[in-house]
Structures are given as structure tokens and as C-alpha cells.
Enzyme design. Structure first.
Site, PDB file in Angstrom:
ATOM      1  CG  ASP A 141      -2.082   0.920   1.137  1.00 23.88           C
ATOM      2  OD1 ASP A 141      -2.181   1.642   0.130  1.00 23.88           O
ATOM      3  OD2 ASP A 141      -2.917   0.946   2.057  1.00 23.88           O
ATOM      4  CG  ASP A 142      -0.127   4.838  -0.154  1.00 23.99           C
ATOM      5  OD1 ASP A 142      -0.914   4.382  -1.007  1.00 23.99           O
ATOM      6  OD2 ASP A 142      -0.445   5.753   0.636  1.00 23.99           O
ATOM      7  CB  CYS A 177      -5.650   2.550  -2.515  1.00 23.32           C
ATOM      8  SG  CYS A 177      -6.430   3.674  -1.363  1.00 23.32           S
ATOM      9  CG  HIS A 207     -10.001   1.095   0.545  1.00 23.55           C
ATOM     10  ND1 HIS A 207      -9.000   1.976   0.186  1.00 23.55           N
ATOM     11  CD2 HIS A 207     -10.963   1.860   1.109  1.00 23.55           C
ATOM     12  CE1 HIS A 207      -9.332   3.199   0.544  1.00 23.55           C
ATOM     13  NE2 HIS A 207     -10.519   3.163   1.101  1.00 23.55           N
ATOM     14  CG  ASP A 251      -2.251   0.767  -3.299  1.00 23.30           C
ATOM     15  OD1 ASP A 251      -1.096   1.230  -3.187  1.00 23.30           O
ATOM     16  OD2 ASP A 251      -3.141   0.997  -2.458  1.00 23.30           O
TER      17      ASP A 251
END
Length: 572
Positions: A36-37, A76, A137, A343
């Protein structure tokens, strides 16, 4: 039934089981790990020399590293939807049409439409065990509370252990708020707007133009939305920091230190059970790292050279290593397809309360997360290992997309291709195993929200990749950053689109002049491709309307009302 018949049926059943298990064993297991990121320049095999990522680096050595691997969005929720469906988010309504670009509340109707066929549903067709571990998410409920239509268990996964939204800085204990990064004077603005009505009301009462009951009644009514907004944002952690086991909340709020260990434990347990059953499996492991709030287990605190962000990267690498070790221990490494990516790119503007850097590094690439079509937000690490199918130490500089993994899952599992569904991913296995040296993607469209900000073009001849940019982020003067996020619709429309050769200029620093050989032909081909692509889009309802994004208090989950506080008993 005679004994002969019983024996015959038993032998027939055992033969069928043997055939089924044999077929299952021949189909590869699938492990998809999504960071993530994570920035393009955050791990060693992509050039970082100051963070320790030996496990991810080893994975790249044992398989293929894609240096021009691209997400479909620089945030995301849309990119995750594209990964799981093999389609641009615009086709499923998973692209924002306004300011909000991700699903903010667990208690909302925003989510991946059940009509979309995920890669987990593809694998289920041919008997795979499936699990989603970590960040989802992509929604919970669609039409009513409790329908779980957008929950992982309704999207092809047999089990779910994770959180429905995202990890945010609000989930820490430092008092930091995302809203204050977006609007530093948020509280002052809220109070000022409230006073704009209350003060005139007080003046009307003093001048005897209004009675006291009227002033009080109007003031109370006017105060309701302000109190609601304030309370909702101040309790964002309680409302959204939740850990589910399947459809049940087991922890609220999430204990972030040590969460990576628990995600590893759940993943390994799932793989062990599947191996014991002799059934192939698909594991979708979506790490919480490196999204803020950054919290690691104690053994990783302060161990890196880059503060708590570096600690999170190194704990992420540790988690990847434990998954790979489990594959070795279960003796299924050679029959497992492993994919690691992120992502979107690193969040350059992410800072802690004391100004510490809590976002990633995108190397020489321009921009970062939320920045639309610039490569810093959409070019990410991409590694695939599949022993016997992809040679070791393979490196490709050709354009590839995270949507391509959908096709790879379908091909590897032998699942029936979808009918009457437009897929945007391509078969990149020939590129990764050396059968071809040209990407199957002639064009890739870089969306920001529901707009195309840039387009990649890889001609079928030559070796160069071009990128035509229509809109650029509205950066702060003299920087390549925005206040906290860059807006899609507020981006600068370029009077004349800029053409870059991203093969030799990955940082998008030097636009090609109009005198460049074939300049007009390239632009004409790209514009024609955009028109063709847009004509293929069938309009669908957006999942990012205000009606779908808004928090619904009557849908709010709470593990132990009214405290809304509990810890997962399995890891007490």
C-alpha cells in the site's frame, strides 16, 4: 447393496479423488501480495541502497522484475478494483467523479459491483481455495445493512481476515487527522461558518426582531450538521478502524503494532490447510504497509535509516519473507505463482505531526500518489516468480499493467475466459519468459478520476515507449507536490499536450520537440486510440457519488455496543 457393489463404488470414488487431487496439484497455487503506497524507489532491486529488503530482492532474482509496471490510478480504491477485475475502473464505476477519490467509510454503499467477476471467482470455477487477507477497501454492503454484497466473501473469496477500509493516520494515538492535512484551518472554517448564522441571529434578538425561542430553535437546527460532521471526523478511528474475520468484527479499533505478524499468521494458516487438503489455492494478501498510520512490531521500531516509514518497509519485507519461507517449507514453491506489487506510488506529501517524512520515494519519477497521470503515482514495483515458466533474473523494461495479472490467473488455473466482458489486461507471460520482447500493450490509458490525463504508446516496432500528457497536476509553485493531495478536475489542462520518450526520460523532464521524427504520427495514433477506447466504454453508475460515499450511521458496525471496543481473542 451387495459387497461387490460397495467395493466397486469405493474404488470408483477413490479413483475420482485421486484424479481430482492430481489435477489440482498440477495447477499452480497463486500468491498475490499487494503493498500500500510503496514507492518505486523504496526497495533494493529498484535502486534503493539505504533500506534493507532482502526478501523482495530475492523474489526478483528468482523471477521477473518489470521496470515499467503500471497501475490504473494513482490512488488505492480504483487501482485495487482494476487489479481484481482486469478492467479499467471506468468500466465498473470504480472511478471518482468528484473530489473524494477513495472509499472513506465502512458504513457506506460505495463498493465493487457484485456483477464484476474477480480473479478469485475465476479461480473458484476450477476448484481453488481462496482467501483475502488484509486491506479490502472495496465495500461491505450495497443495498441494505447486512447484505454483504460487496464483501470479499461475495466476491469469490472463501475467507476474509482484514479491514474493510484503509489504514489512516487518524488510527494512531497522536491526534493527527487527515482532514487537517487537506485543510489546515478546518476547525476555524467550521466555527466561522457556524458563527455566520448564529451572530446575525443574536443581533436580531438584541434588536428585538426575533424572539428568544426562535433564535434558540434556529441555532440548534443550524448546529446539527456542524456537530455531526465534527463528531464523525473526531471519531473516525472508532467508526472505521475494524478488523473482520469473515463477516464478524473481531477487533475495534485495530491494534496496528504487530498487525503484519497477524496477517502473515492467517496467510500461512490458509496455505497450510490448502496443502493438507491437496487443493490449489489463491491467496490475496493486501498489506497495510506502507500506508499511514505507520506502526510496526517492537522489533522493527527505530531499526531503519528512514524513521518509521523505513521501519514499515523493512517489516513489510520481513512479512514477504515469511510467506516465501512457508512455500518452501510446504514444498510447493515450484508449483506457486507469486506476484508482488503496489497499488500506487509513494505519497510525497505525507508528513507526521513533527514534520517527519511518512511517505515513500519514487526515485527519479515525477510526482507521486494522487498526482494523476505522472509516473511517480502510477509506476510501481512489479515482480513475478513462477518456477519452470519464468526464467530467473529476468528484467523487462516494456510497459505492463497490474490488470495483466487477471489474465495470468485465468491462464495458469485453466479457468474459462469471460464471455461478453471487456478485459483490458493482456497476456504478458511471453514477455516474461522471453518468447517476445515487445509488450502486448500498444496503448495504456492513465486515468485520474473519470478523465484520461495521459496515454502510453508502445509502437510495435523499435524499442521506445512514448507518453502523451494532456493534463498536469496543479503543483505548488516551484515544487512537484500539492498541499496534501492533487485534484483530478483541478489539474492544469495543457494548451498543447506534451510528448515524452519515457524510455530515455522516465522522469518526464524533457518534452520532445515537434521536429522529433514521427512526432505528428505518434500523437495522431494516440488520439485515435483514445477515441476508440472511449467508444468502448459502456456508461455505468459511479460508485463515488455523494449518496454512495456518505457515512450511514444506521449501517455502522460495532463489536460491543456501545463501547465499540474489542480485541481479536485469537491474538489476545
Amino acid at each position: 447393496m451387495t459387497p461387490v457393489c460397495q467395493v466397486t463404488i469405493l474404488l470408483f470414488t477413490l479413483c475420482l479423488r485421486r484424479i481430482w487431487c492430481s489435477n489440482g496439484a498440477s495447477r499452480p497455487n497463486i500468491v498475490l501480495m499487494l503493498a500500500d503506497d510503496l514507492g518505486y524507489g523504496d526497495i533494493g532491486c529498484y535502486g534503493n541502497t539505504t533500506l534493507r529488503t532482502p526478501n523482495i530482492d530475492k523474489l526478483a532474482q528468482e523471477g521477473a522484475k518489470m521496470t515499467q509496471h503500471l497501475t490504473t490510478a494513482s490512488v488505492c480504491t480504483p487501482s485495487r478494483a482494476a487489479l481484481l477485475t482486469g478492467r479499467y475502473g471506468i468500466r465498473s464505476g470504480m472511478v471518482p467523479i468528484g473530489i473524494v477519490r477513495v472509499n472513506l467509510f465502512a458504513a457506506s454503499t460505495c463498493g465493487l459491483p457484485p456483477s464484476e467477476v474477480t480473479l478469485a471467482e475465476l479461480a473458484k470455477q476450477v476448484g481453488y481455495n481462496t482467501a483475502a487477507i488484509g486491506k479490502w477497501h472495496l465495500g461491505l454492503h450495497e443495498e441494505r445493512y447486512g447484505d454483504f454484497k460487496t464483501h470479499p466473501l461475495n466476491q469469490g473469496f472463501d475467507r476474509f481476515y482484514g479491514f474493510p477500509g484503509t489504514n489512516m493516520k487518524d488510527f494512531g494515538d497522536e491526534g493527527d487527522r487527515v482532514i487537517l492535512d487537506l485543510r489546515p484551518t478546518w476547525y476555524a472554517q467550521l466555527i466561522t461558518l457556524w458563527l455566520c448564522v448564529v451572530i446575525p441571529l443574536a443581533c436580531m434578538y438584541k434588536a428585538k426582531f426575533a424572539s428568544l425561542p426562535f433564535v434558540i430553535a434556529v441555532s440548534l437546527v443550524w448546529s446539527i450538521p456542524f456537530v455531526t460532521v465534527y463528531w464523525t471526523l473526531e471519531n473516525f478511528k472508532t467508526l472505521n478502524s475494524m478488523l473482520y474475520r469473515d463477516r464478524e468484527i473481531v477487533e475495534q479499533p485495530i491494534r496496528l503494532p504487530g498487525l503484519t505478524h497477524r496477517l502473515v499468521e492467517e496467510s500461512v494458516e490458509f496455505m497450510e490447510e490448502s496443502a493438507k487438503e491437496e487443493k490449489p489455492f489463491l491467496l490475496y494478501l493486501a498489506w497495510s504497509h506502507t500506508h499511514t498510520f505507520l506502526a510496526t512490531a517492537r522489533e522493527f521500531e527505530g531499526k531503519s535509516k528512514h524513521g518509521r516509514y523505513g521501519d514499515a518497509v523493512e517489516e513489510l519485507d520481513w512479512g514477504v519473507g515469511r510467506i516465501l519461507e512457508a512455500l518452501d517449507r510446504l514444498n510447493i514453491k515450484n508449483n506457486t505463482l507469486v506476484y508482488f506489487t503496489s497499488d500506487n506510488g509513494g505519497h510525497l506529501e505525507e508528513k507526521g505531526l513533527n514534520g517527519e517524512v511518512d511517505g515513500g520515494c519514487n526515485g527519479i519519477l515525477l510526482g507521486g500518489k494522487t498526482h494523476g497521470g505522472v509516473d511517480g503515482g502510477i509506476r510501481v514495483p512489479g515482480i513475478v516468480r513462477w518456477p519452470g515458466h519464468i526464467p530467473k533474473n529476468t528484467i523487462t523494461d516494456e510497459p505492463t499493467s497490474l490488470m495483466d495479472f487477471y489474465n495470468m490467473v485465468g491462464m495458469a488455473t485453466g479457468a474459462t475466459p469471460l464471455k461478453n466482458v471487456t478485459l483490458d489486461g493482456e497476456n504478458i507471460l511471453p514477455l516474461l519468459n522471453g518468447m517476445t520482447n515487445v509488450s502486448p500493450h500498444e496503448f495504456l490509458f492513465h486515468y485520474c478520476g473519470d478523465e484520461i490525463h495521459a496515454v502510453r504508446c508502445r509502437p510495435k516496432t523499435g524499442f521506445k515507449t512514448y507518453k502523451l500528457v494532456y493534463k498536469m497536476p496543479d503543483y505548488l509553485p516551484g515544487t512537484n507536490q500539492c498541499i496534501f493531495v492533487c485534484g483530478c478536475h483541478s489539474a492544469r489542462v495543457l494548451e498543447k499536450p506534451l510528448l515524452f520518450d519515457v524510455t530515455s526520460d522516465p522522469g518526464e523532464r524533457s518534452p520532445l520537440p515537434s521536429s522529433y521524427p514521427g512526432y505528428s504520427d505518434i500523437i495522431e495514433a494516440i488520439n485515435k486510440a483514445v477515441a476508440t477506447h472511449k467508444s468502448s466504454i459502456v456508461p455505468v453508475e459511479s460508485q463515488f457519488t455523494a449518496r454512495k460515499l456518505i457515512w450511514r450511521p444506521h449501517w455502522q458496525d460495532c463489536c460491543n455496543f456501545p463501547k465499540c471496543s474489542c480485541s481479536d481473542p485469537k491474538y489476545a
